[in-house]
Design a protein around this motif. Structure first.
Motif, mmCIF file in Angstrom:
data_model
loop_
_atom_site.group_PDB
_atom_site.id
_atom_site.type_symbol
_atom_site.label_atom_id
_atom_site.label_comp_id
_atom_site.label_asym_id
_atom_site.label_seq_id
_atom_site.Cartn_x
_atom_site.Cartn_y
_atom_site.Cartn_z
ATOM 1 N N GLY A 278 0.794 -0.986 0.073
ATOM 2 C CA GLY A 278 0.021 0.112 -0.014
ATOM 3 C C GLY A 278 0.807 1.300 0.036
ATOM 4 O O GLY A 278 0.553 2.333 -0.837
ATOM 5 N N TYR A 279 2.131 1.252 0.817
ATOM 6 C CA TYR A 279 2.881 2.163 0.643
ATOM 7 C C TYR A 279 3.428 2.603 -0.494
ATOM 8 O O TYR A 279 3.585 3.780 -1.048
ATOM 9 N N ILE A 280 4.025 1.858 -1.022
ATOM 10 C CA ILE A 280 4.634 1.710 -2.492
ATOM 11 C C ILE A 280 3.563 2.197 -3.628
ATOM 12 O O ILE A 280 4.000 3.128 -4.318
ATOM 13 N N ASN A 281 2.416 1.759 -3.664
ATOM 14 C CA ASN A 281 1.661 2.074 -4.578
ATOM 15 C C ASN A 281 1.052 3.561 -4.234
ATOM 16 O O ASN A 281 0.688 4.263 -5.214
ATOM 17 N N GLY A 282 0.859 3.876 -3.434
ATOM 18 C CA GLY A 282 0.389 5.532 -2.731
ATOM 19 C C GLY A 282 1.416 6.305 -2.908
ATOM 20 O O GLY A 282 0.948 7.240 -3.201
ATOM 21 N N PHE A 283 2.520 6.109 -2.357
ATOM 22 C CA PHE A 283 3.519 7.160 -2.236
ATOM 23 C C PHE A 283 4.771 6.988 -3.260
ATOM 24 O O PHE A 283 5.297 8.079 -3.934
ATOM 25 N N THR A 284 5.226 5.805 -3.552
ATOM 26 C CA THR A 284 6.316 5.742 -4.697
ATOM 27 C C THR A 284 5.733 5.767 -5.963
ATOM 28 O O THR A 284 6.139 6.680 -6.821
ATOM 29 N N TYR A 285 4.511 5.234 -6.352
ATOM 30 C CA TYR A 285 3.951 5.402 -7.506
ATOM 31 C C TYR A 285 2.761 6.394 -7.559
ATOM 32 O O TYR A 285 2.270 6.906 -8.610
ATOM 33 N N GLN A 286 2.624 7.035 -6.523
ATOM 34 C CA GLN A 286 1.796 8.192 -6.356
ATOM 35 C C GLN A 286 0.249 7.953 -6.729
ATOM 36 O O GLN A 286 -0.552 8.809 -7.295
ATOM 37 N N LYS A 287 -0.384 6.717 -6.460
ATOM 38 C CA LYS A 287 -1.546 6.308 -6.754
ATOM 39 C C LYS A 287 -2.191 5.882 -5.676
ATOM 40 O O LYS A 287 -2.413 4.585 -5.148
ATOM 41 N N LEU A 288 -2.849 6.983 -5.062
ATOM 42 C CA LEU A 288 -3.260 6.853 -3.535
ATOM 43 C C LEU A 288 -4.572 5.843 -3.491
ATOM 44 O O LEU A 288 -4.925 5.100 -2.781
ATOM 45 N N ALA A 289 -5.626 6.292 -4.738
ATOM 46 C CA ALA A 289 -6.864 5.661 -4.768
ATOM 47 C C ALA A 289 -6.606 4.099 -5.186
ATOM 48 O O ALA A 289 -7.169 3.291 -4.451
ATOM 49 N N GLY A 290 -5.305 3.619 -5.733
ATOM 50 C CA GLY A 290 -5.248 2.519 -6.111
ATOM 51 C C GLY A 290 -4.554 1.423 -4.680
ATOM 52 O O GLY A 290 -4.570 0.467 -4.445
#
Length: 309
Positions: A264-276
């Motif tokens: 969840g952290y990598i998707n939200g902050f590394t890839y900047q896809k918070l909704a995903g």
């Protein structure tokens, strides 16, 4: 014949005669709980709402996409791998800590000078932040200057991979987790041991009962409610572990330690896809919530059983 007339005493309370500051006391008591509840519900409801959008830190505009994020998550192999890593890490780490913590607590149950010193020493790891604990262990396991590496060299083991290998990364993370958090279990179980009644143990000693028989029939059944409390806290923390895994290898090598929190952290902050990323975290909340409810219900049952209710 004379009948005494008795005044009727009314059970009703005239609230208008109660001072205003006393009438407001219930609201003062409830207010902190309501503030905490609102503080929890606002981000929780916001997370559910945003999980049905395409909200991203990169896009100035966003809109509803329905179940797209949830469908993409359930179709992803990475999600099921993250669930497996989360459950495996949580069960293994908690199991090791419960066994070690209970065993050490039983050894320290007698109040001696040495046990008092050890009780103080065992509280030190709890004061260490997870990231600092990982740094300490990385120094101790270094192939060049590590103390543990030198000890293994005595037994003919050289260049042990620790967190650098797929086969030993989970072992290394659990080892660090156990070093930090076993003390928590020790303290809770010790508190439970010290609160047990002495009369059953004295009666067992008079009857000539052995140590194993006393533990099996008296100590362990009466300690179960306290052990369930320790199990509840440690399992909840292990299922959502982030600090140790991130500081150790950022989920690597590869995706060996990529649990739900880290995904969840990598998707939200590394890839900047918070909704995903939000569906990952909501699934993690669901797993922890159901696990906690089961353990709390079980702990209450055991507490009532120990109290003879």
């Amino acid at each position: 014949m004379f009948v005494k007339s008795e005044k009727k005493v009314s059970g009703e309370v005239n609230y208008n005669k109660i001072p205003a500051h006393i009438r407001r006391r219930p609201y003062y008591i409830i207010a902190p709980g309501l503030i905490i509840l609102i503080g929890i519900l606002i981000p929780f409801v916001t997370a559910i709402f945003l999980s049905f959008t395409n909200y991203s830190f990169r896009l100035p505009k966003w809109g509803f996409v329905g179940l797209k994020n949830w469908i993409n998550m359930f179709k992803s192999k990475e999600f099921y791998h993250a669930v497996w890593v989360t459950l495996k890490y949580g069960i293994l780490a908690t199991g090791v800590e419960m066994l070690l913590g209970t065993g050490v607590a039983l050894l320290l149950r007698k109040d001696t000078r040495y046990s008092r010193i050890l009780k103080v020493l065992f509280t030190f790891p709890l004061m260490v932040a997870p990231a600092i604990a990982v740094l300490i262990w990385q120094l101790m396991t270094s192939n060049t200057v590590g103390v543990l590496e030198k000890v293994l060299n005595i037994f003919g083991v050289y260049n042990f991979p620790w967190a650098a290998s797929h086969s030993t990364a989970m072992f290394t993370a659990i080892l660090i987790d156990a070093w930090v958090n076993t003390s928590f279990v020790i303290l809770l179980v010790l508190a439970g041991i010290q609160s047990l009644p002495k009369s059953p143990f004295e009666a067992a000693a008079v009857d000539g009962a052995g140590g194993w028989f006393t533990f099996k029939t008296l100590t362990f059944p009466m300690l179960k409610p306290f052990m369930y409390i320790a199990l509840l806290f440690r399992l909840m923390a292990s299922l959502q572990e982030f600090g140790i895994i991130y500081a150790l290898s950022k989920g690597g090598p590869g995706d060996t330690l990529m649990n739900i929190s880290l995904s969840g952290y990598i998707n939200g902050f590394t890839y900047q896809k918070l909704a995903g990323a939000l569906p990952y975290l909501l699934v993690l909340w669901f797993i922890i919530n159901k696990t906690a409810k089961f353990l709390v219900k079980r702990q209450r049952f055991l507490a009532n059983q120990a109290a003879g209710r």
